[in-house]
Structure formats: structure tokens, C-alpha cells
Motif scaffolding. Structure first.
Motif, PDB file in Angstrom:
ATOM      1  N   LYS A  88       0.808   0.056  -4.504  1.00  0.00           N
ATOM      2  CA  LYS A  88       1.395  -0.303  -3.263  1.00  0.00           C
ATOM      3  C   LYS A  88       1.506   0.850  -2.333  1.00  0.00           C
ATOM      4  O   LYS A  88       1.526   2.183  -2.846  1.00  0.00           O
ATOM      5  CB  LYS A  88       2.861  -0.636  -3.953  1.00  0.00           C
ATOM      6  CG  LYS A  88       3.015  -2.019  -4.935  1.00  0.00           C
ATOM      7  CD  LYS A  88       3.274  -3.026  -4.084  1.00  0.00           C
ATOM      8  CE  LYS A  88       3.522  -4.123  -5.021  1.00  0.00           C
ATOM      9  NZ  LYS A  88       2.850  -5.258  -4.452  1.00  0.00           N
ATOM     10  N   ASN A  89       1.669   0.599  -1.095  1.00  0.00           N
ATOM     11  CA  ASN A  89       1.961   1.534   0.007  1.00  0.00           C
ATOM     12  C   ASN A  89       1.002   2.900  -0.297  1.00  0.00           C
ATOM     13  O   ASN A  89       1.504   4.181  -0.507  1.00  0.00           O
ATOM     14  CB  ASN A  89       3.322   2.119  -0.181  1.00  0.00           C
ATOM     15  CG  ASN A  89       3.816   2.728   0.836  1.00  0.00           C
ATOM     16  OD1 ASN A  89       3.192   2.816   2.233  1.00  0.00           O
ATOM     17  ND2 ASN A  89       4.952   3.642   0.748  1.00  0.00           N
TER      18      ASN A  89
ATOM     19  N   ASP B 220      -1.098  -2.246   0.977  1.00  0.00           N
ATOM     20  CA  ASP B 220      -1.211  -2.412  -0.605  1.00  0.00           C
ATOM     21  C   ASP B 220      -2.626  -2.869  -1.037  1.00  0.00           C
ATOM     22  O   ASP B 220      -3.025  -3.823  -0.097  1.00  0.00           O
ATOM     23  CB  ASP B 220      -0.137  -3.441  -0.855  1.00  0.00           C
ATOM     24  CG  ASP B 220       1.064  -3.386  -0.467  1.00  0.00           C
ATOM     25  OD1 ASP B 220       1.369  -1.961  -0.313  1.00  0.00           O
ATOM     26  OD2 ASP B 220       1.873  -3.849  -0.387  1.00  0.00           O
TER      27      ASP B 220
END
Lengths: 467, 161
Positions: free
Chosen positions: A163-164, A171
Motif C-alpha cells: 500500500k502507498n 498500491d
């Protein structure tokens, strides 16, 4: 004498270089990913804003990168076909199903420098708005699968994945998917079926172009291991710089696998087209063994049409005045690139040379390859399923003292009736080309073998000793 | 007795299924995991996997018959795969395969996987293992061996307990 140009394999064989992430980071690893994620949106004179992904895609197009798996298709063009308006997720699959006989380059990358490929893959996913991607690795690489899983975990722990990513808001997840021994999984639509949990039956095109209807009927990109590594370098150095490597329309570097009857078989990374077949054999791979003469060269993996020693080709070349001039070139003087080999009636395919010297029994060599194709035909299309088996049976007979003088023509007749739109995928071509070229170029040997076997049978003798 | 899998394998399978948006995609990876544990894929295993993935047994069985790496009968304790394809053949793989078969009392001309009477070894002549530059090559279980001479093959087999 031409030299190796190591771009992708720059560190792989350095003493002390290991596949773990710390080692990769010490060698500038994931800097290209940071660079890619940090690309600022660009505003064009007409006010249109071009985001980082699109800029990377443009740069890959500019680089001239052609796929390293076999077809040599433009990577930028392949990406440009992706349906970005369907609203469906876009998938990317790394084709690590290295199975083309003669080829062993991806094995080096996967085992020695997995993070380079993963970095290239993450960048390629970012450039194409991919959120979920797979590495399809052949089942016979259990160690490769373990190395990749370890590397993916390391990348996740450092937030290069997940994620991120590095605070960019992007993502991505990547999983390893193992094949289970079927060559046809290297064909991209077969690979997609296999990834869906089915038999690897290639899909018919149209309509199933992966860029539109691929994995789960969603737009999908399938790129080879080496191609994805090249993307990392394109982002690192810029597409225009990359395009300066190699030769026009054949840009970048290529890892060439050389095997068979040479003193130093191995993998050699060259600028595409900057070394000839003869230089690859003699300068890189140490030449033939003592007292041996060259008989034949398979120039691009087993499916590529064979070249006979001494064969000459008429190639078109741009003269100083810009006009095409025709030039006669010996097989050994062909530059090792995509276009020259295609012009000579074969292909550089997966970048694998198989060298055969004058000790080679050419009938047995073709029988070996045909047995491979008969074993690997997926069985979907009748011409390929039956034809590959007939060719293999006839060649097995010939290689075991049961030849007939009409076998050469019989083989050609079968081989000529498999490809050319009669099958769903290019396996039809792949199994026919070796037969067409071996029998076509060494016909006297095939006929002589059949005649000798017939004469022996007529004299009432049993099988010769070579069976 | 009903077919069942141990908890750790069950957990591995659950994890594998989570990697895909569609369960069916996990079938190859589950077959690998099951074969690794049991040594082969039984009819009961096929039915169990199919139920787990909400598929018909034929959907799993057709994979077992299509993909060469999956076995429908138990193999020997150690599985040896010798590469058969051209570059290895040019480098002596037929001699290597013949040597291994002779040493283990197997028929070098038989097709497919064959197992010694004591169940210790299985030998198979397989297609290209993608290491053509170091021919002839072979795998012993998951270990990969390059430039294998008869003496080196003896040593590898000798280390198999």
C-alpha cells in the motif's frame, strides 16, 4: 573484437553479489523506482496534463525496446494497445516461463538479481495503472520461485510493494505463480488460461488480445523477464539514451544464450546488432572444438529456422545516398539483431544460439526437436496435435534405421500443412519451422539416410548399429 | 478414510487462494502444495481440491493429466529428472540418462517416469530445463545439477539417503 556490454547483468556475476535486497540497494537498487514515482505531471502547450505513468509509457516507446521473449514486438506499442477506458482492472504478468530450448538467460536474472526484475516490474505496473500483478515462473524453477518470494517479501518490508508505495499513493501487489511443466504456458494467452487455473490452451485472436481481453477478461500485459529489466534501465537512463545502445530499430542490450558444440557455452550480453553470429560463436563462445567444422546454427531458440554453415543471404542496406543497396552476407556475418535475422528468413527469437559442428547427426538432431514439439503440443488444434506427432514418429523411425527415401518429402508435406492460420497459436509455426528448415537445407542427408536404410533392408539386414 | 490435509497445509492453501481474485486460479499452486506434501495427486486429493475451490472434480483432474509435473501415482523417494532436449543431447544427456537408468536397474528406453522396485528412486527423461550452456543437466528432487558426468551422477545418487 566486440566486447560484452553488461547492462542487465552488470553485477550478477560479480564476486560477493547476492540476490538479497541489501546488496541490491548498495548497487543503486530501486533508485529508478523512486525516480519514476517522483516524476511530476507535465502540462502540454495545449493545456493537457500528462501524468507520470503516461510519461514513462512515452519514454518506453521512445526507447525502441522490443520484447525479449521471442516475438520481438515493440514493448511501447504493446502497452499502447491496453484498453484504459473499460473501467476494468489492468493486470500485468511477468512471463518467467523460460522454456524455449536453448534459452537460459532469464534463469540468470531470476537467480542472481531478482530485485532488478521486480523493480522493472513495479515501474511497468505503475506506468500502466496496474494494482495486481503476477510472476508466472516455470514449475521446474523451484529455487527461482523461492528466491522471488523472498525478494518480494523484502520489497514489501521496505514499502517498494504494497500500500502507498514510498508515500506515492500508489498500491501494488505481486504474487508468484508456478507453472507445472508445460512449454505452451510461454505463449501469452496459454499462460493466461493457466493463471486462471485451466489447461494452458491458447486463446484465439481476435477477440482475445490480452491488451483488451486477457486475464479474467480484463486488459492484461504480458512481458518477459529481460524486457521488464530493460524498463528499469530505460527509466534510469532515459528512453533516448537507451535508444543509443544497439542499432537503429534494434535498441538496447540483449542477453544471448550460446549452447551446443562450442568451447565456452554461456550467456553473453551484447548491444543488439553490435556482434555477428560468427563473433558470438568464435570470439565470445570460444569457437568450435579442436578439429571440428561448423555444420549448422539455430539462431533464436529451437523454433527458429536453422542456418546451414556457408549459407549466404541477400540483405538490403541503406547506402550513403540513402538508397537501398543489396549486399550478399554470409550467415556468420549476420549482425545478431531482430531485423537481420528476420531478413535472412529466421529469427533471433528468445536470443538463443544452438551450435552444431560436423559431428552432429542432423537427422537425430531434428528428431530430438520434433519429439519436444510432439510432447509439448497442447492438443487443441488438429493440424498441430497430429502433425507434430507424425513428424516426430517419422523422424524417430529415421533416427533408428527405419528410414525411407520418400521420408524427406513426407516430412515437408506435413510441416507445410500445419502453419499459416490453421492453428490457434504460433506453436503450429514453431513445430514446423525446424522441420521445414532442417529437411529443406540438409535434404541430401535425409534422402541418403532413407536410401541407405532401404538398401540395407532390401539386402535382408536388420537394424544398423547406430540404433 | 476420508481425505484430509494437516493444518499447516490447510493454512498454506487458504493463503494461496487469497492471492487471486478468482479462487480457481489457485488450483495449480494448490496442486503443487498437495503433491509436495503427499508425493502425488490421488483421486481423493482431486475431489478435495475441487470442493475447496467450488469446482467440479474434472476441472482439477484435467490439470493433473495436462501438466507433466503432476503425478497420478506415488513416485520414488528421490526423483531424478535428466534433460533430454537438443543442447543437452548434444552434450551427452542420452549417455547420462542411460547411465543413471543402468545404475538403478531401470530401462533407459521406457517412456515416462519409472521407479525402482524398492521405491527409492524415480527417473524421468524430461524436456528442456533451461540451462543449455552447462549441458548435460539434471535435477535431483529440487536440487539442480549442471555439467553432470557419470561420476558426478554417481555422487549425487550416492548422497540420497
Amino acid at each position: 573484437m566486440p566486447q560484452e556490454f553488461r547492462l542487465i547483468l552488470k553485477y550478477a556475476d560479480e564476486p560477493g553479489y547476492t540476490p538479497d535486497i541489501e546488496c541490491y540497494l548498495r548497487h543503486g537498487g530501486y533508485e529508478s523506482l523512486r525516480k519514476a514515482l517522483a516524476i511530476a505531471p507535465k502540462t502540454l502547450p495545449d493545456g493537457k496534463v500528462v501524468g507520470a505513468p503516461e510519461q514513462i509509457r512515452d519514454d518506453v516507446k521512445l526507447s525502441g525496446l522490443r520484447g525479449r521473449g521471442g516475438a520481438g514486438f515493440s514493448c511501447g506499442l504493446k502497452w499502447s494497445f491496453v484498453d484504459r477506458r473499460s473501467g476494468k482492472p489492468i493486470y500485468l504478468i511477468c512471463n518467467a516461463d523460460e522454456s524455449e530450448p536453448g534459452t537460459f538467460k532469464d534463469r540468470q536474472i531470476l537467480h542472481k538479481d531478482p530485485h532488478q526484475m521486480i523493480e522493472g516490474m513495479i515501474i511497468s505496473c505503475f506506468a500502466n495503472d496496474v494494482k495486481l500483478a503476477y510472476i508466472y515462473i516455470r514449475g521446474e524453477f523451484p529455487e527461482g520461485a523461492r528466491i522471488l518470494n523472498r525478494a518480494l517479501n523484502e520489497a514489501r518490508a521496505k514499502n517498494f510493494l504494497g500500500k502507498n508505495i514510498l508515500g506515492s499513493g500508489y498500491d501494488l501487489e505481486i504474487h508468484v505463480h508456478r507453472g507445472a511443466g508445460a512449454y505452451i504456458c510461454g505463449e501469452e494467452t496459454g499462460l493466461i488460461e493457466s493463471l486462471e487455473g485451466k489447461r494452458a490452451y491458447p486463446r484465439i485472436k481476435p477477440p482475445y488480445f490480452p491488451a483488451i481481453l486477457g486475464l479474467y477478461q480484463c486488459p492484461t500485459i504480458v512481458n518477459n523477464v529481460e524486457t521488464l529489466c530493460a524498463v528499469k534501465h530505460i527509466v534510469g537512463m532515459g528512453g533516448a539514451e537507451f535508444a543509443k545502445l544497439g542499432t537503429p530499430n534494434n535498441t538496447g542490450t540483449r542477453i544471448v544464450s550460446v549452447s551446443g558444440h562450442v568451447r565456452k557455452p554461456g550467456y553473453y550480453e551484447i548491444e543488439v546488432g553490435k556482434a555477428t553470429i560468427g563473433q558470438l560463436i568464435n570470439d565470445f563462445a570460444g569457437g568450435l572444438r579442436e578439429g571440428r567444422k561448423l555444420k549448422a546454427v539455430i539462431p533464436g531458440g529451437s523454433s527458429a529456422k536453422v542456418f546451414k554453415a556457408g549459407e549466404k543471404f541477400k540483405l538490403k542496406k541503406k547506402g550513403p545516398d540513402g538508397k537501398d543497396i543489396e549486399q550478399e552476407v554470409d550467415m556468420l556475418d549476420l549482425p545478431y539483431d531482430f531485423d537481420s535475422l528476420m531478413a535472412a528468413g529466421s529469427m533471433s527469437g528468445s536470443g538463443a544460439l544452438i551450435i552444431m559442428d560436423d559431428s552432429t547427426d542432423i537427422v537425430a538432431a531434428l528428431a530430438n526437436l520434433s519429439e519436444f514439439y510432439a510432447h509439448e503440443s497442447c492438443g487443441q488444434c488438429t493440424p498441430c496435435r497430429e502433425g507434430s506427432l507424425w513428424m516426430s514418429k517419422a523422424l524417430h523411425r529415421m533416427a533408428h534405421g527405419e528410414g525411407r527415401k520418400q521420408d524427406a518429402d513426407y516430412l515437408l508435406k506435413i510441416a507445410d500443412n500445419i502453419p499459416g492460420g490453421r492453428t490457434i497459436c504460433a506453436f503450429g509455426e514453431a513445430c514446423s519451422w525446424p522441420v521445414q528448415s532442417f529437411v529443406g537445407k540438409f535434404k541430401d542427408e535425409f534422402v541418403a539416410r532413407g536410401e541407405a536404410d532401404e538398401a540395407r533392408r532390401a539386402a535382408g539386414a536388420t537394424r544398423p548399429s547406430h540404433s | 478414510m476420508a481425505f484430509s490435509v494437516p493444518a499447516n497445509l490447510e493454512a498454506e492453501i487458504t493463503e494461496l487462494i487469497s492471492h487471486y481474485p478468482q479462487k480457481r486460479s489457485a488450483s495449480l499452486m494448490i496442486l503443487h502444495a498437495v503433491q509436495e506434501h503427499f508425493g502425488w495427486i490421488s483421486q481423493e486429493a482431486v475431489e478435495w481440491i475441487a470442493a475447496r475451490l467450488e469446482l467440479q472434480p474434472i476441472n482439477v483432474y484435467e490439470l493433473v493429466t495436462f501438466y507433466p509435473m503432476f503425478r497420478r501415482e506415488p513416485a520414488g523417494k528421490h526423483v531424478v529428472k535428466v534433460c533430454r532436449t537438443l543442447s543437452c543431447a548434444l552434450g551427452g544427456s542420452h549417455e547420462l540418462h542411460g547411465h543413471v537408468c543402468q545404475k538403478l536397474g531401470l530401462d533407459a528406453h521406457a517412456h515416462g517416469l519409472q521407479t525402482t522396485a524398492d521405491g527409492k528412486f524415480s527417473v524421468e527423461f524430461v524436456e528442456c530445463l533451461a540451462s543449455c550452456g552447462t549441458a548435460p543437466v539434471m535435477m535431483c528432487n529440487e536440487d539442480f545439477h549442471q555439467a553432470v558426468t557419470a561420476a558426478k551422477a554417481d555422487e549425487i545418487l550416492g548422497k540420497c539417503a
